[in-house]
Every structure is written in C-alpha cells, then in structure tokens.
Motif scaffolding. Structure first.
Motif, PDB file in Angstrom:
ATOM      1  N   LEU A   1      -2.680  -6.190  -5.668  1.00 43.89           N
ATOM      2  CA  LEU A   1      -3.071  -7.264  -4.763  1.00 43.89           C
ATOM      3  C   LEU A   1      -3.904  -6.743  -3.598  1.00 43.89           C
ATOM      4  O   LEU A   1      -4.196  -7.479  -2.665  1.00 43.89           O
ATOM      5  N   GLY A   2      -4.186  -5.414  -3.607  1.00 51.14           N
ATOM      6  CA  GLY A   2      -5.130  -4.913  -2.623  1.00 51.14           C
ATOM      7  C   GLY A   2      -4.594  -3.990  -1.552  1.00 51.14           C
ATOM      8  O   GLY A   2      -5.311  -3.616  -0.644  1.00 51.14           O
ATOM      9  N   ALA A   3      -3.290  -3.610  -1.623  1.00 46.88           N
ATOM     10  CA  ALA A   3      -2.783  -2.663  -0.635  1.00 46.88           C
ATOM     11  C   ALA A   3      -3.431  -1.304  -0.892  1.00 46.88           C
ATOM     12  O   ALA A   3      -3.610  -0.901  -2.036  1.00 46.88           O
ATOM     13  N   SER A   4      -3.796  -0.595   0.212  1.00 49.64           N
ATOM     14  CA  SER A   4      -4.463   0.688   0.014  1.00 49.64           C
ATOM     15  C   SER A   4      -3.419   1.782  -0.164  1.00 49.64           C
ATOM     16  O   SER A   4      -2.254   1.640   0.208  1.00 49.64           O
ATOM     17  N   ARG A   5      -3.888   2.900  -0.747  1.00 49.24           N
ATOM     18  CA  ARG A   5      -2.982   4.026  -0.970  1.00 49.24           C
ATOM     19  C   ARG A   5      -2.421   4.554   0.352  1.00 49.24           C
ATOM     20  O   ARG A   5      -1.256   4.875   0.464  1.00 49.24           O
ATOM     21  N   SER A   6      -3.294   4.623   1.372  1.00 50.31           N
ATOM     22  CA  SER A   6      -2.819   5.206   2.636  1.00 50.31           C
ATOM     23  C   SER A   6      -1.793   4.290   3.285  1.00 50.31           C
ATOM     24  O   SER A   6      -0.873   4.746   3.964  1.00 50.31           O
ATOM     25  N   GLN A   7      -1.928   2.993   3.016  1.00 51.10           N
ATOM     26  CA  GLN A   7      -0.936   2.068   3.557  1.00 51.10           C
ATOM     27  C   GLN A   7       0.448   2.355   2.961  1.00 51.10           C
ATOM     28  O   GLN A   7       1.443   2.407   3.665  1.00 51.10           O
ATOM     29  N   ILE A   8       0.447   2.532   1.642  1.00 51.50           N
ATOM     30  CA  ILE A   8       1.704   2.831   0.957  1.00 51.50           C
ATOM     31  C   ILE A   8       2.269   4.165   1.455  1.00 51.50           C
ATOM     32  O   ILE A   8       3.461   4.285   1.769  1.00 51.50           O
ATOM     33  N   LEU A   9       1.376   5.157   1.560  1.00 55.86           N
ATOM     34  CA  LEU A   9       1.798   6.489   2.017  1.00 55.86           C
ATOM     35  C   LEU A   9       2.456   6.392   3.384  1.00 55.86           C
ATOM     36  O   LEU A   9       3.551   6.906   3.621  1.00 55.86           O
ATOM     37  N   ARG A  10       1.774   5.670   4.269  1.00 55.44           N
ATOM     38  CA  ARG A  10       2.289   5.551   5.633  1.00 55.44           C
ATOM     39  C   ARG A  10       3.648   4.846   5.636  1.00 55.44           C
ATOM     40  O   ARG A  10       4.542   5.200   6.368  1.00 55.44           O
ATOM     41  N   GLU A  11       3.761   3.853   4.782  1.00 54.03           N
ATOM     42  CA  GLU A  11       4.996   3.073   4.746  1.00 54.03           C
ATOM     43  C   GLU A  11       6.190   3.942   4.359  1.00 54.03           C
ATOM     44  O   GLU A  11       7.247   3.911   4.989  1.00 54.03           O
ATOM     45  N   VAL A  12       6.009   4.759   3.308  1.00 54.33           N
ATOM     46  CA  VAL A  12       7.131   5.616   2.866  1.00 54.33           C
ATOM     47  C   VAL A  12       7.436   6.672   3.925  1.00 54.33           C
ATOM     48  O   VAL A  12       8.598   6.946   4.242  1.00 54.33           O
ATOM     49  N   LEU A  13       6.362   7.249   4.503  1.00 58.14           N
ATOM     50  CA  LEU A  13       6.587   8.247   5.561  1.00 58.14           C
ATOM     51  C   LEU A  13       7.368   7.627   6.709  1.00 58.14           C
ATOM     52  O   LEU A  13       8.314   8.211   7.230  1.00 58.14           O
ATOM     53  N   ALA A  14       6.982   6.410   7.078  1.00 56.26           N
ATOM     54  CA  ALA A  14       7.664   5.745   8.188  1.00 56.26           C
ATOM     55  C   ALA A  14       9.132   5.510   7.845  1.00 56.26           C
ATOM     56  O   ALA A  14      10.008   5.672   8.696  1.00 56.26           O
ATOM     57  N   HIS A  15       9.379   5.184   6.597  1.00 58.04           N
ATOM     58  CA  HIS A  15      10.764   4.982   6.180  1.00 58.04           C
ATOM     59  C   HIS A  15      11.581   6.264   6.411  1.00 58.04           C
ATOM     60  O   HIS A  15      12.661   6.251   6.998  1.00 58.04           O
ATOM     61  N   GLY A  16      11.018   7.399   5.953  1.00 54.50           N
ATOM     62  CA  GLY A  16      11.699   8.681   6.127  1.00 54.50           C
ATOM     63  C   GLY A  16      11.905   9.014   7.587  1.00 54.50           C
ATOM     64  O   GLY A  16      12.989   9.402   8.016  1.00 54.50           O
ATOM     65  N   VAL A  17      10.858   8.829   8.389  1.00 62.44           N
ATOM     66  CA  VAL A  17      10.955   9.168   9.809  1.00 62.44           C
ATOM     67  C   VAL A  17      11.961   8.255  10.501  1.00 62.44           C
ATOM     68  O   VAL A  17      12.699   8.688  11.389  1.00 62.44           O
ATOM     69  N   ARG A  18      11.995   6.977  10.058  1.00 58.72           N
ATOM     70  CA  ARG A  18      12.971   6.067  10.659  1.00 58.72           C
ATOM     71  C   ARG A  18      14.390   6.563  10.428  1.00 58.72           C
ATOM     72  O   ARG A  18      15.200   6.624  11.337  1.00 58.72           O
TER      73      ARG A  18
END
Lengths: 884, 107
Positions: free
Chosen positions: A798-815
């Motif tokens: 649906l158009g999400a970029s790879r870096s968006q996904i990357l950032r999301e998972v990283l943020a999850h870990g950092v959270r």
C-alpha cells in the motif's frame, strides 16, 4: 499383596501386569458371549451386544490403570519422557535454555558457597560464641578497635571474673631453621591462655604458661601440626627438643592438633610466647598487641562488657595520663573475623540474584516463544480431549526438566569457578584469611541452595509458560488457525519480560560502573612514593646476636654499602615499616612550647630508615633536608616529618626547626629538619598518616629492629636481583635470613586485590546480564517481525517505505529498552546506596556512571534491534502476501 | 441404570463376595440381581474396582480350575475385606441417612 509390592509390580513389571489385565478382559468377554448365546442369541448378535456392553477396551484398561497404585508417578514419568523427547526435537532452544540456566544457577551456587563458608559455617572452635576479640575503644580518637597495652592487659587478667581465659596475640613472620636452611615462615606470638581461649588442647605436650611470658625464662615454642609433620617428620619425641626460631634455640613444648587453625592469618607454622619487657609492663602508652578472651560458661557477653567497663573506669582514674577515654570493647569472634566481608559478600549475593532473575526471565520468554510456535499442536491435543490440567502439569514438568539439567550444569560451573577463584585470589587475599575458607566446597548448604534456585527458577519461568498454556487452552486457537487472537496477550507478557531483563541488567551495570570508577579512583591515588623499578626484600636478624640498636644499625649500613655497589643498582635503603606492608607503629608525642588543645591527642607514626630511604622511595622533600650521617657525629637528634604531620601539628607555621618528643620515658627532644611528601601507608583508600622518619639509631620506641625491609632502586627486576641481594646480605652475616623478594608494585596489587576481586566478578555477571537482555530483546523483535510479515507486506504493497518500516521496528526496540532503563534507573537510585561502603571516591548516584550506562544499554538495544528491523524492511510484499 | 457413586461399588463388591468366592461376570450379575436391575455394573467400572480392592488387600484372586474357562479368576474376600464391609456399611448408612434427611428437609 501389600501396597508397596503392588506399587513396584505396577511400575517395574508393567508388561506382565498388562498381560494379566488382557487375560481378565478376554475371559470376561468370552463368558459374556457364552451367556448371551445361552439366552438364545445367534453367535453374531452375541458378539455385537457384548462389544457394545463392554465399550472400547482401551478405555476400560485406562480406567484400571488410573485406579492402580503408582498411577501419579507413572504419569509424571511419562511427562518427563515426553518432555525429554520434545526438548530433543528442539535442540537449539534446549541448549540455549540450559546454558542460560546453568550460568544463573552456577553463579548463584558458587557465590553462595563463598558466602556460606565465610558467614554461615561454624568456625572450627568449640563454643565459638563464647570467644570474643577485645579491643580498646578510644573515645577521644573516635577509634573502636585499637590494640591493647600490656599493663592494661595484665590488670584485666587479674581483675576479671567473667572470662575463663584472656590472652594477647600478634601475627608475624619468623625464621625457622631446619638443617642448614633458614626460612621465613608465618608465625605468631601469644600469651598464656591463647589456646585455652580458642578451646584447643595440644596434641602433644602443653600450651604456654604465665611463666613463659617472663623475658628471663627459658625460650620455648609450640609447633603447628603442619610444621611438625613437614619440618620434623612427625617425630613423637619432639617435646623438649631444641629448634632454632628467629636465629635462636627454643625448646618445643607442644604440638597442636591437625584441625587447629590460627584465626588471624591465612596460616601459622609455630607459636612463641610473648615475653613482656619491663618497659611494656610499666608504660601504658604503648599498645602493641591484640587480645581475645573466652567467656565463662556462666557469663554472658553483656555481663563481661559491664565488668570490663568498670575495670576500664578504675584504670582511667588510676592512670588518667594514659587511660583517659579508653574502654575495653568486646567483639564476638565471628564478627571480628568476617565483619569486613559481609558487605562484599552481600553485594555479590545481590548481583547473582539479579543474574538468576534475568536468566529466568530469558528462559521464560524462550518458552513463551516456543509455546506460540506449538499453538497448533496444543490446540489439537485439547480438541482430542486432553485435559487442561494435564497440559498445565506437562508444561511444569518440562520446566523442571530444564531447571534440573541447568542445575547440573550450574554445579559443574560452580566447581570450576570456585577452583579458578581459589587459584587466582585466595592465596593473595588477606581478606579471605578466615579459618575454614580453605574448605570452600559444595557442602549440603550449597546444594540445598542450588535446589532452592532450581525450585525458584522453575516457579518463575515455569509458571509463566504454564499460564500461557492455560490461556491457550481457554482460547482454543484451533479456530483462529494459530494466528492472531491469542498472541496479543503472550506478546505483552514477553514485552514485560524483556523490560524486566533490561532493568535488571541495568542494575548490575550500575554496580559494575560504580565499582569500576571506584577502582580507577583508587588507582589514580598518588601514593606519595614511586613503585616502579623497586625491589624489596625482608631481612631478619637473629635477635641473640643483635642485642642493641647500634649493632642492628651498623649491620643495615653495611648492607646498604654492599648492595649499592651491585651492578645495575641506582640506590638502596632499609626501613622497618614499608608502606602498604601492613606494618605500622604509632606513639603519643608532645610538642615543645605548645600544650595540646583540650581533647587533642598528638600521635606520630615513627619509621626508622637509612639515610637514602626517602630518595630511594622517591618521596619528595618539600622543605629543609633529609637526615645525614653527620647528624649522628654532631650528637644532634633530628627528624624528618611528613606534610600531614607538619600541617596537623604546626598549622599556619613553619615546622622547620620546631621540636617535639615521643611520650616515652627518657625520649630526647627531636628537631624537625625536613618536611617530605605524605605517603598512603595503610592502603591507597585510607588517609596518609602523620609520619616521622628517624635514623635507626634514634629508635624512640627502643626495641631492636631485627626485622626490616630492604628497598633497591634498579632497572633490573626482582627475579634478576634476587640472587645478588641474597649473596650481598649473607656475605656480611650468613645467619641473617633474606626472604620475600618481590617488586614494590606487587604491594599495590595486594592492597587493591579485594576490590579487584569483587570488580572482576560483578563485571562478569553484568556482561552475562547484558548479553541475556540483548538476546531477549532480539528474540522478541524477531518473533514480532515474523508474526507481522503479512501485515508488513500489505503495508508495503500500500506504499509504506522500507525506511518507515525499519524506523518503526527500531522504535519498538528502543521503547522496550527505554522502559527497562527507566525502571532500572529508579531502582538503582534506591539500591546503589546499599553498596556505598564498597565505593571509593564516587557517590552511589554518580551522574557520569548512570549516564554512561544508559548510553551503553541503549546502544546494545539498538544493536539487538538492528537485525530484526533490517529483516522487516527487506520483506518482499509479494512473497509475504503469498505465504499468508 | 444409575451411575454408581465411588465407594458404593466397592461396598457392593465386598458384600457380594461375603456370600462366597465369585468371578468378575458373576459379581456383576449378582449385583444386578440384588438391586433388581437398578444397578448395571459395566467392565469399565468393575475392573478398576476389582484391581483397587485387591491392591488394598481386601480381596484376593486365584485361578479357578473347575471353571470352563482355564484362565478365569475367582475373587475371594480376605479377613481385612471382611472388616472393611463393616466400616463401609457404617459410613454408607450415615451418608444415606444424611441424604434422606436433606431431601426431606428441602422438599
């Protein structure tokens, strides 16, 4: 048939019992068919009706089994076998869980063994709780544990009614001659009553008597069992034989039993009586010895304390000059021997406890991940009629199997770890000179403790996986196809476990950080002297030949002459008190023209030294000069003092030219001719003392210094110099012993060994903790990414970029890590204060340490998150959607 | 065809055997007779009970050579079993009375 018999038969001869049951059922069936035939049914109908009436044979048999003895045991055994089978099918998971549990349980068992050997195991003295150390509490100096003067001791011994024996002791090293070899051996000097106070009877001969304390009497000695066996071949006729100790003959009067251990040093080969000099009996200002006593069976420690207080008061009013503010202080022996180690061992226990919590949380999340993976299998079993309780029991059995195998690994690890510790530290760590510590092993206490840790860890991680199995059972996830609904709960639980791991790891890291900074602070302390390129050796003169100060001083001068001319030697000197050697002298003094302020006690620490000592040690001269040979010729009594002494006793004045004297009868006034840098004499983490450097001839305390330390400044190291030093000394007098040749910096190593010991252990634990926490985080995020592959694929489509996904998972870990760090920081602010006694030069809430550790943990968390995040960003939408 | 309370069956078996040794099917039929067909004992409950009682030592079993089937087991009451009848009868009567009172009180 008895029940026990049935139990064994059922468990062990299963096949036979089974066959019997088959027979019974077959006969029953046969008879039933016959009965039906007899009532007129056809063969076929009879068989059909019989089968209907009996029902499924297997169900009947199972009912019988459940009714029989040993069914529960049988079930557990079946669960155990099932668990082992299923664990073997997942070797990666099983290995990880066992290694993690082994680390946790092993560290706990090892540290607990140490803890138990030092603090829990009874000391090897009968009636241990009746033995007390007796110190002098000095109210004016704020000192609770000062040594005792001989005159006071003699009065105590005469006046007390509550002690069955009371004695003085002093640990030392003394030469012992066997054949023509002179060796320096650990020894002790004690008064009569010492062995009685410890409750020891000699194996042969007798203990010391009051008459042995007389300097005019015959010289006597008592051998330890070890020395008797090794040096004298266990000769049973040794009593009365003469041996040479300290270069002088002494008669052996006793041999101690094998189990006896000298409480105040790592070992002790022989004992000499303390022989009181006339000065010692008279002057109460000299406090050379430590004291112990044994309470009478009828007395309590409170009674003894009250009595000693009365006696102290009496002495105070009789001898106000020397005894004002001095009160006897009774300390139970156990506390005396192990008190210093309590905080260290408590800290280590705390550290390993955190470690086992982390290990359990980690294994729990592994188990949860596994349970999610087996959701379909579990659902299937439930659908086929497996009881939920059975499922729960089975998951607990699986946890116990893991914990027990982990414990076996842990015990092996603990044995290995203790052996390592023993070989690395115990020999050199005065800190561990506790009787019985040489017997550190896995005793019943340690094994009971290990069992406890197994139960604890099973309960901790087993219950969590059992609960998840239960939840699963309620969810019946077969309907949802093993995805979705049920996972939200277990994922939340796993997140909580990861946060807990990070928080616990942070606590351990804070401990490590604080200890490391303390250690760095300690190492950066300017000791006040140079430690590199200096070699030391202990010289012991035979007291019979060196009876006067002059004789000893003359010998030391000639040693310096000889050693200085050795090749490669820049300079050499001799002192009676080497810094960091554990020796010290202290005496009261008075200043000329100035009365002490009320409550002030002027004390100096005299050190005897040859002329070149300050230069050889690299102690800088701040003002004036050092003493020289010409002072003796001019009959001038001169002294060099340390900066601390000058500042303390002549504040805002120039100390040069001022005069003082020690409060010993007949002591001359000494003129201060020089002020030199202060030296951390006692330990790097203790304040420097007010020192006075004096030539050997000027020994104010009047004893003959027959033991002294030679310091050689040279670019050659100790092993290269050793032979030459020995040769140089024995060529002047071959009866002098030269021992303990070692570099000066090894004293610094020894002085910091206790801190190094705890630092190394805690660092190790923290490293394991961080790795576990990181792997927990990594495991959870990998799992989450795996679960969400489909969703990620859809979003990408649906158009999400790879870096968006990357950032999301990283943020999850950092959270997750951030939550753990926050909780950990709050806990550390509360807990770190507990270890303040172990810190040096750093506060428990040191912002630099806390900040650095937060950064390290966040960094590790990001690293652990990177791989799953990258994997998520690499998801190919098409593949992901196809696999769904 | 009522379900049997646990313990009830034990008592019925012991009672049946107090009349004399019997085999499995015989015991089941006998219980059927004395309860006038109210209680029908199936092998699924009969065999677990027999094994349990034997393990407790209240009855013993032996091969019955006289029977038509060579491997048929004959069950016999032991001394302990005989005592157990009294114990179980007493406790059963207590329960039955209590039940009867409870039912009367609530109806």
């Amino acid at each position: 048939m008895s029940r026990i018999h049935s139990l064994f038969r059922n468990l062990l001869q299963r096949e036979r019992v089974e066959r019997e049951l088959d027979d019974d059922l077959r006969v029953y069936r046969q008879m039933l068919i016959e009965e039906k035939r007899a009532s007129g049914l056809s063969e076929e109908d009879a068989i059909r009706q019989t089968s209907l009436e009996i029902g499924p044979l297997q169900a009947v048999k199972e009912n019988v089994w459940e009714a029989r003895m040993g069914w529960t045991l049988e079930t557990i055994w079946r669960d155990v076998r099932y668990s082992i089978r299923s664990l073997r099918r997942a070797p990666g998971f099983t290995a990880a869980a066992i290694v993690i549990l082994s680390l946790g349980i092993g560290a706990n068992t090892a540290v607990f063994s140490l803890f138990s050997a030092v603090l829990l195991r009874p000391l090897p003295y009968p009636g241990e709780n009746r033995i007390v150390a007796i110190w002098e509490k000095r109210l004016r100096e704020d000192s609770a544990r000062s040594p005792v003067s001989v005159a006071d001791f003699l009065d105590w011994r005469n006046l007390t009614r509550n002690f069955s024996s009371i004695a003085l002791y002093e640990s030392s090293r003394q030469t012992i001659t066997s054949g023509n070899q002179v060796e320096l051996a650990p020894a002790a000097r004690v008064t009569a009553g010492f062995f009685e106070a410890l409750g020891t009877r000699p194996l042969l001969g007798r203990t010391f008597r009051v008459a042995d304390e007389n300097p005019g009497g015959h010289r006597v000695a008592i051998l330890s069992y070890h020395a008797w066996r090794l040096r004298f071949g266990g000769d049973r006729n040794i009593i009365g034989r003469s041996v040479t100790v300290g270069g002088e003959p002494a008669d052996v009067v006793g041999v101690l039993p094998e189990g006896f251990r000298y409480p105040f040093a790592a070992s002790c080969e022989f004992f000499e009586p303390i022989r009181f000099t006339a000065d010692q009996r008279r002057f109460r200002g000299i406090h050379p010895y430590d004291a112990i006593g044994r309470l009478k069976d009828s007395a309590t420690i409170e009674q003894a304390r009250a009595e000693m207080e009365v006696i102290s008061k009496q002495l105070e009013s009789q001898y106000p000059e020397s005894n004002t503010g001095h009160v006897a202080n009774l300390v139970p022996l156990r506390q005396e021997l192990t008190g210093r180690m309590q905080s260290t061992l408590a800290m280590l226990m705390g550290a390993v406890f955190l470690l086992i919590l982390i290990a359990c949380a980690n294994v729990a999340s592994l188990l949860l991940a596994r349970a999610s993976g087996r959701k379909r299998e579990t659902a299937l079993r439930l659908a086929l009629g497996c009881d939920r309780m059975r499922l729960l029991a089975q998951s607990l059995v699986e946890s116990s199997v893991l914990a027990i195998v982990g414990a076996a690994g842990g015990i092996a690890l603990a044995i290995w770890g203790l052996a390592m510790l023993r070989s690395t530290y115990f020999e050199r760590l005065a800190f561990f000179a506790v009787p019985g510590l040489d017997r550190i092993d896995l005793d019943w206490r340690a094994l009971a403790f290990t069992l406890g840790s197994v139960l604890l860890s099973t309960a901790l991680f087993g219950s969590s996986s059992a609960v998840s199995a239960w939840r699963l059972a309620l969810d019946q996830p077969l309907r949802s196809g093993g995805r979705g609904a049920g996972s939200g709960d277990s994922q939340r639980f796993r997140s909580a476990l990861v946060i807990a791991q990070v928080a616990l790891a942070l606590l351990l890291l804070v401990g490590t950080g604080l200890l490391s900074k303390s250690f760095l602070q300690l190492m950066s302390v300017k000791l006040g002297f140079q430690t590199e390129h200096r070699t030391t050796a202990i010289l012991t003169l035979p007291a019979l030949q060196y009876r006067t100060l002059q004789q000893a001083a003359k010998f030391y001068d000639s040693v310096i002459d000889r050693v200085t001319s050795m090749p490669g030697v820049k300079s050499a000197a001799i002192t009676d008190i080497l810094p960091l050697s554990g020796n010290d002298n202290r005496a009261g003094a008075e200043l000329q023209g100035r009365d002490p302020k009320p409550g002030e006690r002027i004390r100096m620490h005299p050190r005897l030294a040859t002329a070149g000592y300050l230069e050889t040690m690299g102690i800088p001269v701040r003002a004036g000069r050092v003493f020289s040979a010409s002072d003796a010729a001019n009959q001038r009594h001169v002294a060099v003092i340390s900066e601390i002494a000058a500042k303390r006793y002549w504040p805002n004045e120039n100390a040069l030219g001022k005069r003082f004297r020690f409060t010993v009868e007949g002591a001359p006034w000494l003129e201060v001719v020089g002020v030199v840098g202060s030296v951390h004499n006692r330990a790097p983490d203790r304040e420097p003392t007010p020192d006075v450097y004096l030539p050997f001839r000027e020994n104010q305390l009047r004893y003959v210094p027959t033991r002294a330390t030679l310091v050689v400044k040279s670019s050659l190291d100790a092993s290269a110099l050793g032979h030459d030093i020995r040769q140089a000394v024995t060529s002047i007098d071959h009866s002098v012993s030269v021992a303990g040749i070692r570099p000066l910096d090894s004293f610094v190593d020894d002085a910091t060994m206790a801190r190094r010991f705890i630092l190394v252990l805690v660092t190790l634990f923290a490293a394991v903790a961080v790795v576990l926490a990181a792997s927990g985080l990594y495991g959870l995020l990998s799992f989450v990414v795996g679960q969400r592959t489909g969703e990620i694929g859809v979003r990408m489509a649906l158009g999400a970029s790879r870096s968006q996904i990357l950032r999301e998972v990283l943020a999850h870990g950092v959270r997750l890590a951030g939550a753990g760090i926050l909780i950990g920081l709050c806990a550390s602010l509360a807990l770190a204060r507990l270890m303040s006694t172990l810190l040096f030069g750093v506060l428990p809430n040191d912002p630099f340490v806390l900040g650095a550790i937060t950064c390290i943990l966040l960094g590790v968390a990001v690293l652990a998150t990177c791989v799953p995040a990258w994997r998520a960003s690499r998801v190919e939408p098409l593949t992901a959607l196809r696999t769904d | 065809m009522a379900e049997l309370l646990k313990g009830t069956l034990d008592l019925l078996i012991l009672r049946t055997l107090s009349l004399g040794p019997n085999h499995g099917l015989g015991i089941a039929r006998r219980i059927g007779q004395v309860t006038r067909g109210e209680l029908d004992v199936k092998p699924g409950s009969l065999f677990p009970a027999l094994y349990r009682l034997e393990e407790r030592g209240w009855l013993t079993s032996m091969p019955d050579d006289s029977a038509a089937h060579p491997r048929v087991k004959l069950y016999k009451l032991t001394q302990a079993g005989r005592k157990q009848i009294a114990v179980e009868t007493a406790s059963w009567s207590r329960i039955a009375e209590a039940m009867a009172r409870a039912i009367k009180a609530t109806s």
